[in-house]
Design a protein around this motif. Structure first.
Motif, short mmCIF file in Angstrom:
data_model
loop_
_atom_site.label_atom_id
_atom_site.label_comp_id
_atom_site.label_asym_id
_atom_site.label_seq_id
_atom_site.Cartn_x
_atom_site.Cartn_y
_atom_site.Cartn_z
N THR A 1 0.86 3.79 -3.06
CA THR A 1 0.45 5.18 -2.79
C THR A 1 1.51 6.15 -3.31
O THR A 1 1.17 7.16 -3.95
CB THR A 1 0.21 5.39 -1.28
OG1 THR A 1 -0.85 4.52 -0.86
CG2 THR A 1 -0.15 6.82 -0.97
N ASP B 1 0.97 8.82 -6.31
CA ASP B 1 1.29 10.25 -6.14
C ASP B 1 2.21 10.74 -7.25
O ASP B 1 2.00 11.83 -7.80
CB ASP B 1 1.93 10.50 -4.77
CG ASP B 1 0.95 10.33 -3.62
OD1 ASP B 1 -0.28 10.29 -3.86
OD2 ASP B 1 1.43 10.21 -2.46
N ASN C 1 0.82 -1.20 0.00
CA ASN C 1 0.00 0.00 0.00
C ASN C 1 0.86 1.26 0.00
O ASN C 1 0.60 2.21 -0.75
CB ASN C 1 -0.94 0.00 1.20
CG ASN C 1 -1.97 1.10 1.12
OD1 ASN C 1 -2.49 1.40 0.07
ND2 ASN C 1 -2.24 1.72 2.26
N ASP C 2 1.91 1.27 0.84
CA ASP C 2 2.82 2.43 0.87
C ASP C 2 3.48 2.64 -0.48
O ASP C 2 3.57 3.76 -0.98
CB ASP C 2 3.90 2.24 1.95
CG ASP C 2 3.35 2.34 3.36
OD1 ASP C 2 2.20 2.80 3.54
OD2 ASP C 2 4.07 1.94 4.29
#
Length: 123
Positions: free
Chosen positions: A63, A67, A59-60
């Protein structure tokens, strides 16, 4: 005076010992089953923690990539809208940056999916 044990006394004593040993054996088997259950519970708990950590890591990473993709898209869009006379070379470079960010995010998604599938197949 010491009374000698009769054969029946010896047999009764041995039968008593056998009964106690069988009871002890049954207790030990029960303890073994309980220990096996606890080991499996620990393994399952550990796997759940690993899956959670992998999901957080994925997820990190995703994400951050999302971005970057949004940022590149916003920059490209702004440059294309504000400078209609932008050269083909610049447009190609901007498009390539967006495509690379998109491809990187897609690869990361596929890798995350493979890791989850692979982990699920191991246990």
């Amino acid at each position: 005076m010491t009374k000698e044990m009769t054969t029946e006394d010896r047999i009764a004593k041995l039968e008593g010992q056998i009964t106690r040993l069988q009871s002890r054996q049954s207790d030990l088997y029960g303890q073994l089953r309980k220990a096996e259950l606890e080991v499996w519970q620990g393994r399952i708990d550990d796997l759940e923690v690993q899956m959670h950590l992998a999901a957080l890591d994925a997820n990190d990473r995703l994400t951050a990539l999302a971005d970057q993709l949004r940022s590149r898209w916003a920059t490209t869009r702004l440059q294309m809208e504000t400078a209609p006379s932008t050269t083909t070379e610049v447009v190609d470079r901007l498009r390539l940056g967006v495509e690379n960010a998109y491809d990187e995010m897609r690869r990361a998604l596929l890798e995350s999916r493979q890791k989850v599938t692979h982990r699920g197949g191991l246990s």
